[in-house]
Design an enzyme around this catalytic site. Structure first.
Site, mmCIF file in Angstrom:
data_model
loop_
_atom_site.group_PDB
_atom_site.id
_atom_site.type_symbol
_atom_site.label_atom_id
_atom_site.label_comp_id
_atom_site.label_asym_id
_atom_site.label_seq_id
_atom_site.Cartn_x
_atom_site.Cartn_y
_atom_site.Cartn_z
ATOM 1 N N HIS A 55 36.406 -2.647 39.629
ATOM 2 C CA HIS A 55 35.398 -3.490 39.810
ATOM 3 C C HIS A 55 36.523 -5.247 38.509
ATOM 4 O O HIS A 55 37.361 -3.968 37.639
ATOM 5 C CB HIS A 55 34.384 -3.685 38.703
ATOM 6 C CG HIS A 55 33.616 -2.559 39.186
ATOM 7 N ND1 HIS A 55 33.526 -1.061 39.738
ATOM 8 C CD2 HIS A 55 32.994 -2.872 40.832
ATOM 9 C CE1 HIS A 55 32.838 -1.113 39.848
ATOM 10 N NE2 HIS A 55 32.108 -1.873 40.636
ATOM 11 N N ASP A 58 36.329 -3.815 35.089
ATOM 12 C CA ASP A 58 36.800 -2.711 34.911
ATOM 13 C C ASP A 58 38.599 -2.309 34.352
ATOM 14 O O ASP A 58 39.428 -2.034 32.826
ATOM 15 C CB ASP A 58 36.804 -1.685 36.168
ATOM 16 C CG ASP A 58 36.068 -1.289 36.752
ATOM 17 O OD1 ASP A 58 34.462 -1.487 35.671
ATOM 18 O OD2 ASP A 58 35.870 -0.907 37.593
ATOM 19 N N MET A 89 41.720 -1.087 47.298
ATOM 20 C CA MET A 89 40.289 -2.136 47.275
ATOM 21 C C MET A 89 39.943 -2.127 45.976
ATOM 22 O O MET A 89 41.070 -1.731 45.222
ATOM 23 C CB MET A 89 39.438 -0.710 47.537
ATOM 24 C CG MET A 89 37.986 -1.175 47.633
ATOM 25 S SD MET A 89 37.085 -0.762 45.911
ATOM 26 C CE MET A 89 36.237 0.042 46.816
ATOM 27 N N GLU A 182 28.399 -1.962 50.897
ATOM 28 C CA GLU A 182 27.776 -1.111 50.680
ATOM 29 C C GLU A 182 26.447 -1.389 50.224
ATOM 30 O O GLU A 182 25.921 -2.151 49.888
ATOM 31 C CB GLU A 182 28.805 -1.074 49.729
ATOM 32 C CG GLU A 182 28.049 0.609 48.910
ATOM 33 C CD GLU A 182 29.245 1.375 47.764
ATOM 34 O OE1 GLU A 182 30.252 0.884 47.458
ATOM 35 O OE2 GLU A 182 28.749 1.957 47.088
ATOM 36 N N LYS A 184 22.676 -0.075 49.663
ATOM 37 C CA LYS A 184 21.878 1.476 48.989
ATOM 38 C C LYS A 184 20.773 0.560 48.208
ATOM 39 O O LYS A 184 20.277 -0.253 48.195
ATOM 40 C CB LYS A 184 22.451 1.258 46.714
ATOM 41 C CG LYS A 184 22.316 2.420 46.726
ATOM 42 C CD LYS A 184 22.995 2.438 45.221
ATOM 43 C CE LYS A 184 22.360 3.280 43.674
ATOM 44 N NZ LYS A 184 23.348 3.473 42.745
ATOM 45 N N GLU A 218 27.919 5.045 51.463
ATOM 46 C CA GLU A 218 28.198 5.875 49.906
ATOM 47 C C GLU A 218 27.215 6.955 50.221
ATOM 48 O O GLU A 218 25.634 7.340 51.315
ATOM 49 C CB GLU A 218 28.245 5.636 48.961
ATOM 50 C CG GLU A 218 28.383 6.550 48.073
ATOM 51 C CD GLU A 218 28.094 5.701 46.225
ATOM 52 O OE1 GLU A 218 28.506 5.003 45.767
ATOM 53 O OE2 GLU A 218 26.904 6.644 45.542
ATOM 54 N N HIS A 221 24.058 7.048 49.175
ATOM 55 C CA HIS A 221 22.907 5.957 49.046
ATOM 56 C C HIS A 221 21.795 6.727 50.195
ATOM 57 O O HIS A 221 20.934 6.440 50.334
ATOM 58 C CB HIS A 221 23.899 4.869 48.960
ATOM 59 C CG HIS A 221 24.809 4.224 47.589
ATOM 60 N ND1 HIS A 221 25.222 3.168 47.675
ATOM 61 C CD2 HIS A 221 25.048 4.905 46.548
ATOM 62 C CE1 HIS A 221 25.980 3.124 46.484
ATOM 63 N NE2 HIS A 221 25.806 4.266 45.649
ATOM 64 N N ASP A 246 33.177 5.436 50.280
ATOM 65 C CA ASP A 246 32.893 6.348 49.214
ATOM 66 C C ASP A 246 32.184 7.621 49.493
ATOM 67 O O ASP A 246 30.990 7.779 49.995
ATOM 68 C CB ASP A 246 31.583 5.101 48.348
ATOM 69 C CG ASP A 246 32.193 3.941 47.507
ATOM 70 O OD1 ASP A 246 33.536 3.862 48.085
ATOM 71 O OD2 ASP A 246 31.197 3.295 47.475
ATOM 72 N N ASP A 256 20.854 8.193 41.956
ATOM 73 C CA ASP A 256 21.945 7.783 42.578
ATOM 74 C C ASP A 256 22.812 8.936 41.367
ATOM 75 O O ASP A 256 23.446 8.389 40.427
ATOM 76 C CB ASP A 256 22.780 6.499 42.611
ATOM 77 C CG ASP A 256 24.068 6.459 42.930
ATOM 78 O OD1 ASP A 256 24.484 7.097 43.691
ATOM 79 O OD2 ASP A 256 24.440 5.570 41.702
ATOM 80 N N ASP A 258 26.064 10.856 42.081
ATOM 81 C CA ASP A 258 27.672 10.251 42.109
ATOM 82 C C ASP A 258 27.970 12.064 42.107
ATOM 83 O O ASP A 258 29.357 10.971 41.091
ATOM 84 C CB ASP A 258 27.561 9.021 41.279
ATOM 85 C CG ASP A 258 27.448 7.436 41.386
ATOM 86 O OD1 ASP A 258 26.810 7.985 43.189
ATOM 87 O OD2 ASP A 258 27.452 7.432 41.223
ATOM 88 N N ASP A 288 33.684 7.808 45.403
ATOM 89 C CA ASP A 288 32.926 7.028 44.391
ATOM 90 C C ASP A 288 31.463 8.000 43.322
ATOM 91 O O ASP A 288 30.873 8.544 43.644
ATOM 92 C CB ASP A 288 32.634 6.429 44.975
ATOM 93 C CG ASP A 288 31.284 5.245 43.700
ATOM 94 O OD1 ASP A 288 31.433 5.053 42.848
ATOM 95 O OD2 ASP A 288 30.784 4.182 44.317
HETATM 96 C C1 GCO Z 1 26.962 2.973 42.444
HETATM 97 C C2 GCO Z 1 27.622 1.720 43.502
HETATM 98 C C3 GCO Z 1 28.263 1.499 43.264
HETATM 99 C C4 GCO Z 1 29.910 1.290 43.920
HETATM 100 C C5 GCO Z 1 31.190 0.573 43.256
HETATM 101 C C6 GCO Z 1 31.886 -0.383 43.986
HETATM 102 O O1 GCO Z 1 25.678 3.438 42.952
HETATM 103 O O2 GCO Z 1 27.233 2.507 41.484
HETATM 104 O O3 GCO Z 1 28.358 3.219 44.604
HETATM 105 O O4 GCO Z 1 29.509 2.664 42.401
HETATM 106 O O5 GCO Z 1 30.580 1.524 44.979
HETATM 107 O O6 GCO Z 1 30.117 -0.683 42.295
HETATM 108 O O7 GCO Z 1 31.302 -1.454 44.542
HETATM 109 MN MN MN Z 2 29.476 3.060 45.766
HETATM 110 MN MN MN Z 3 26.555 5.199 43.987
#
Ligand code: GCO
Ligand code: MN
Ligand code: MN
Length: 388
Positions: A55, A58, A89, A182, A184, A218, A221, A246, A256, A258, A288
């Site tokens: 991002h 970041d 990306m 993306e 969610k 993702e 998600h 992702d 979430d 991850d 991700d």
């Molecule tokens: C989340 C998202 C993020 C995005 C990222 C790139 O749930 O936090 O998955 O990690 O993937 O912001 O767009």
């Molecule tokens: Mn993501």
């Molecule tokens: Mn996520």
């Protein structure tokens, strides 16, 4: 045992925010030292990744001066050149700063919407400068807690207008760039608009430049929404819209999480990898995800290596599945076709319709066919468990 070492041709990528995640969550602060973008690039090179994504903030803090920005970008470029890592990306942080508390492109405040466009255009410039070919849009704050606050219809129109504007901006700049949306369902908002990959695919068809826009599904998600991730990916692939992916993992219905790819739902991860390999998906395989909050720097490396290793193990399992004589014999039997109805396939004709309508079918006999999916699934499980 195969060789599960990652190589550049595997196109494994991580975000700065993934291995850089220091373990802060809504209930507690960081548990690991914060590492700089340059350190992250070196860490990713050490574990064998191909690329690094980010991002805007970041890499360049939102408070950086232009001089600071240039120094940070130069240091980052040097780290990329030193390690050979690439940036496939990039994306915009449109969720952390308080200005986005009620959304960015869908905010009720026209000044916030204008600022979101300003910030995204600068972030696109940064991503392109570093080589990005895919630009992700994750609308973390594009939603509501109370639907008294915002019209869902109006929000959709605002989101469309913003994406149309940004597509035209990329075209105007002659950038070689595709957008990937993306989805969610919730978190951090109570509800996020366009909550699933399927919803995104429907939305893309309403844009001014649909050919420039695809999806970035993702795992976590779709699992939050209790959906079959591989099916969403297959639909995106069929539509020519799988621009990015992702990879991570988590059980259905949780927040979430991850987690490391393949950490929870191995069978789903297997069918996903098998799908991506069977269709020869050639985009980035982006993780991700982040390490458990219990772990320190060594755990972060174990996490990153684990994501890639599990993918490669599942890839080998997919090859085994495709070559397994018993599994393939069952599949051949399941898909057997004596050609009796070939005349009815391949599109409509009045003749076909009339013939089908007058045809007599032995419904009871057709229903009696034993499909043997129990045997097929058990063979799949045994293959995954390593006894085949
Ligand atoms: C989340 C998202 C993020 C995005 C990222 C790139 O749930 O936090 O998955 O990690 O993937 O912001 O767009
Ligand atoms: Mn993501
Ligand atoms: Mn996520």
């Amino acid at each position: 045992m195969g060789n599960y070492d990652p190589k550049p041709e595997h196109r494994f990528t991580f975000g700065l925010w993934t291995v850089g995640n220091a373990g802060r969550d809504p209930f507690g602060s960081e548990v690991r030292p914060i590492i700089s973008p340059v350190q992250i690039v070196h860490l990713l090179a050490e574990v064998g990744a191909y690329g690094v994504n980010f991002h805007d903030n970041d890499l360049v803090p939102i408070t950086a001066t232009p001089a600071e920005r240039n120094r940070i970008v130069a240091d980052f470029k040097k780290a990329l050149a030193d390690t050979g890592l690439v940036v496939p990306m990039a994306t915009t942080n449109l969720f952390s700063d308080p200005v986005f508390k009620d959304g960015a492109f869908t905010s009720n405040d026209p000044k916030v919407r204008a600022y979101a466009l300003h910030k995204t255009m600068h972030a696109i410039d940064l991503g392109v400068e570093l080589g990005a070919k895919v630009y992700v849009f994750w609308g973390g704050r594009e939603g509501t807690e109370t639907d008294a606050s915002k019209s869902a219809l109006e929000a959709g129109k605002r989101f469309r207008e913003a994406l149309n504007f940004l597509c035209d901006y990329a075209l105007d700049q002659k950038y070689d760039l595709k957008f990937a949306l993306e989805a969610k369902p919730n978190e951090p908002r109570g509800n996020i608009y366009l909550p699933t990959t399927g919803a995104m695919l429907g939305f893309i068809a309403t844009l001014a430049h649909p050919e420039m826009v695809g999806v970035n599904p993702e795992v976590a998600h779709e699992h939050m929404a209790g959906l079959n991730f591989m099916h969403a990916v297959a639909q995106a692939w069929d539509a020519g819209k799988l621009f990015h992916i992702d990879l991570n993992d988590q059980l259905f219905g949780r927040y979430d999480q991850d987690f490391r790819f393949g950490a929870e739902m191995i069978k789903q991860a297997f069918f996903l990898v098998k799908f991506l390999e069977d269709v020869k998906y050639s985009g980035s395989l982006h993780f991700d995800a982040h390490a458990y909050r219990t772990d320190g720097p060594a755990g972060v490396k174990a996490f990153a290596r684990g994501c890639m290793r599990t993918y490669l193990i599942l890839k080998e399992k997919a090859e085994k599945f495709n070559a397994d004589p018993e599994i393939q014999a069952l599949l051949a039997q399941i898909n057997a076709d004596d050609g009796a109805y070939r005349w009815s396939t391949g599109g409509y004709s009045t003749d076909k319709a009339n013939r089908l309508k007058t045809e007599s079918f032995d419904r009871v006999a057709l229903a009696q066919r034993d499909l043997m999916y129990e045997q097929l699934d058990q063979l799949t499980i045994e293959l995954l468990l390593g006894v085949r």
